[in-house]
Design a protein around this motif. Structure first.
Motif, PDB file in Angstrom:
ATOM      1  N   GLY A  90      -8.406  36.940 126.397  1.00 50.12           N
ATOM      2  CA  GLY A  90      -9.035  37.502 125.377  1.00 50.12           C
ATOM      3  C   GLY A  90      -9.454  36.369 124.226  1.00 50.12           C
ATOM      4  N   LYS A  96     -10.081  28.410 117.942  1.00 49.69           N
ATOM      5  CA  LYS A  96      -8.914  27.809 117.747  1.00 49.69           C
ATOM      6  C   LYS A  96      -8.693  26.765 118.886  1.00 49.69           C
ATOM      7  CE  LYS A  96      -7.742  31.694 116.896  1.00 49.69           C
ATOM      8  NZ  LYS A  96      -6.981  33.003 116.561  1.00 49.69           N
ATOM      9  N   ASP A 123     -12.842  37.164 128.913  1.00 45.97           N
ATOM     10  CA  ASP A 123     -12.802  38.095 127.850  1.00 45.97           C
ATOM     11  C   ASP A 123     -13.487  39.225 128.558  1.00 45.97           C
ATOM     12  OD1 ASP A 123     -12.805  37.712 124.855  1.00 45.97           O
ATOM     13  OD2 ASP A 123     -14.212  39.219 125.451  1.00 45.97           O
ATOM     14  N   ASP A 151     -11.541  43.024 132.380  1.00 46.13           N
ATOM     15  CA  ASP A 151     -10.650  43.569 131.622  1.00 46.13           C
ATOM     16  C   ASP A 151      -9.217  43.242 132.020  1.00 46.13           C
ATOM     17  OD1 ASP A 151      -9.116  45.771 130.569  1.00 46.13           O
ATOM     18  OD2 ASP A 151     -10.426  47.261 131.055  1.00 46.13           O
ATOM     19  N   PHE A 152      -8.787  42.720 130.978  1.00 42.73           N
ATOM     20  CA  PHE A 152      -7.044  42.383 131.378  1.00 42.73           C
ATOM     21  C   PHE A 152      -6.271  43.350 131.415  1.00 42.73           C
ATOM     22  CE2 PHE A 152      -7.022  41.147 126.517  1.00 42.73           C
ATOM     23  CZ  PHE A 152      -6.473  42.244 126.108  1.00 42.73           C
TER      24      PHE A 152
HETATM   25  N1  SAH Z   1      -8.660  34.941 120.798  1.00 43.06           N
HETATM   26  C1  SAH Z   1      -9.614  35.129 119.729  1.00 43.06           C
HETATM   27  C2  SAH Z   1     -10.197  36.333 119.774  1.00 43.06           C
HETATM   28  C3  SAH Z   1      -9.174  37.604 119.413  1.00 43.06           C
HETATM   29  S1  SAH Z   1      -9.950  39.254 119.310  1.00 43.06           S
HETATM   30  C4  SAH Z   1      -8.946  34.723 118.417  1.00 43.06           C
HETATM   31  O1  SAH Z   1      -7.687  34.636 118.406  1.00 43.06           O
HETATM   32  O2  SAH Z   1      -9.645  34.770 117.453  1.00 43.06           O
HETATM   33  C5  SAH Z   1      -9.499  39.920 120.670  1.00 43.06           C
HETATM   34  C6  SAH Z   1     -10.410  39.472 121.927  1.00 43.06           C
HETATM   35  O3  SAH Z   1      -9.989  39.874 123.097  1.00 43.06           O
HETATM   36  C7  SAH Z   1     -11.814  39.668 122.024  1.00 43.06           C
HETATM   37  O4  SAH Z   1     -12.796  38.507 122.027  1.00 43.06           O
HETATM   38  C8  SAH Z   1     -12.148  40.705 122.892  1.00 43.06           C
HETATM   39  O5  SAH Z   1     -13.458  40.921 123.453  1.00 43.06           O
HETATM   40  C9  SAH Z   1     -11.300  40.493 123.854  1.00 43.06           C
HETATM   41  N2  SAH Z   1     -10.604  41.593 124.625  1.00 43.06           N
HETATM   42  C10 SAH Z   1     -10.063  42.723 123.891  1.00 43.06           C
HETATM   43  N3  SAH Z   1      -9.525  43.550 125.046  1.00 43.06           N
HETATM   44  C11 SAH Z   1      -9.857  43.081 126.028  1.00 43.06           C
HETATM   45  C12 SAH Z   1      -9.423  43.484 127.606  1.00 43.06           C
HETATM   46  N4  SAH Z   1      -9.068  44.649 127.703  1.00 43.06           N
HETATM   47  N5  SAH Z   1      -9.981  42.501 128.510  1.00 43.06           N
HETATM   48  C13 SAH Z   1     -10.351  41.372 128.054  1.00 43.06           C
HETATM   49  N6  SAH Z   1     -10.594  40.946 127.028  1.00 43.06           N
HETATM   50  C14 SAH Z   1     -10.266  41.869 125.969  1.00 43.06           C
END
Ligand code: SAH
Ligand code: TRP
Length: 340
Positions: A90, A96, A123, A151-152
């Motif tokens: 994600g 960061k 992601d 999709d995780f």
């Molecule tokens: N890590 C970053 C973003 C957090 S927002 C931070 O800390 O700011 C959550 C992130 O997870 C988004 O980029 C979204 O696209 C990704 N995400 C959400 N559900 C997901 C899934 N099922 N599989 C893969 N990525 C996912």
């Protein structure tokens, strides 16, 4: 070496699969009460950019608190983990992540016969991976990036294929308290899938938002400028676009509150009037009464106890617990439990 040669992208399980999954998820979520839509559908190009704007909001303390923790602890975290590879789940715009990558690159430069440093952002939004990689490759000239669009919640195995144990010791990172967007069953299930990929020397770094006073939590999810409201409504645009829908997102209001008993923020869309949402590709007509809610997101807030419990249920063991001033946010380092 040209940046293009240091970047590659693998896609897994999106494309036609995504639509099938979305039809199933949206049908299940909207045809039972309380109605809900899974939060992973927030993140199309517009949604990712809105989330990025949320991170800059004065009310959204999470990003700043976590960034400060990473700025001071990335070096020892990476050194102690012995990592050659950073896999970020994600990853979003990975704003960061730089201190971790700086530490990774520095470590590998100082060691003979180590693999070149590798970053694997995972992601659901491929465009976001590309945009963040462009920025990170410039900032870290020795880094290689292998992005993974997938999709995780459906399949974590691609992480193990792109960066198998043979490429070196791996640090898996899951930042931004995205784990809080998963419920009591989904969070341990995801951690188990990750633990299953881990060797005993790999490490897991988890960023968590902590239980705190209602005022700060309320403000973080109800910002004065309305970016969070726009982000929340965007999920309707995504679903309508991909499932042949006819929906007026402005006919839904943003409603977010902290439930102290459940220790979680809940985010809803509230129908402003009686209306029908039609999604032709899902063969779905959903009637909304005025005031009817759709749950679009939970954001769980943790204590050290609930964090440890989640890790244990996920087949991991806590090795370090680092907190921001005033207990605003926490970073956990964990390893695979010996009996996962
Ligand atoms: N890590 C970053 C973003 C957090 S927002 C931070 O800390 O700011 C959550 C992130 O997870 C988004 O980029 C979204 O696209 C990704 N995400 C959400 N559900 C997901 C899934 N099922 N599989 C893969 N990525 C996912
Ligand atoms: N992981 C983030 C969080 O729980 C996701 C998030 C922040 C979010 N703000 C949001 C999700 C607003 C939906 C709406 O804080």
């Amino acid at each position: 070496v040209q940046a293009e040669l240091r970047f590659q992208l693998t896609r897994s399980g999106l494309g036609p699969d995504r639509k099938t999954t979305m039809v199933r998820d949206v049908r299940a979520g909207l045809s039972t009460r309380p109605r809900s839509i899974p939060p992973k559908y927030f993140y199309d190009d517009v949604g990712s950019r809105l989330f990025d704007a949320i991170c800059d909001l004065p009310e959204y303390y999470l990003t700043r608190a976590e960034a400060a923790l990473l700025a001071s602890h990335a070096e020892p975290i990476v050194a102690q983990s012995g990592a050659d590879v950073l896999i970020e789940i994600g990853s979003g715009m990975a704003r960061k992540t730089s201190p971790l990558l700086t530490a990774l690159c520095r470590r590998s430069a100082g060691l003979a016969r180590r693999p070149p440093p590798l970053y694997v952002p995972f992601d659901i939004d491929a465009d976001t991976i590309r945009r963040s990689a462009t920025i990170l490759l410039k900032a870290h000239p020795t880094l290689r990036v292998h992005g993974l669009a997938g999709d995780f919640s459906r399949d974590c195995k691609p992480m193990g294929l792109v960066a198998p144990p043979s490429v070196g010791t791996r640090l898996f990172a899951f930042l931004g308290s995205t784990i809080g967007n998963l419920d009591e069953d989904e969070a341990p299930a995801l951690l188990r899938a990750i633990a299953h990929l881990m060797t005993p020397s790999d490490r897991f770094l988890l960023g968590l938002d902590l239980v705190k006073d209602v005022r700060h939590l309320h403000a973080a999810y109800n910002d004065a400028s309305g970016v969070t409201a726009a982000f929340n409504r965007n999920v309707l645009r995504v679903v309508a676009r991909e499932l042949g829908g006819d929906v007026d997102p402005d006919a839904f209001g943003h409603y977010a509150f902290y439930d102290e008993r459940l220790q979680r923020v809940e985010m809803h869309l509230v129908s402003e009037r009686r209306q029908t949402l039609t999604l032709t590709a899902a063969d779905l007509h959903v009637d909304f009464d005025a005031g009817e809610h759709v749950l679009t997101e939970i954001s769980r807030k943790f204590t050290r106890e609930s964090a440890e419990r989640t890790l244990v249920e996920g087949g991991m063991a806590l090795t370090d617990w680092l907190t921001a001033p005033h207990g605003a946010f926490a970073l956990c380092v964990a390893r695979r439990a010996s009996d996962p």
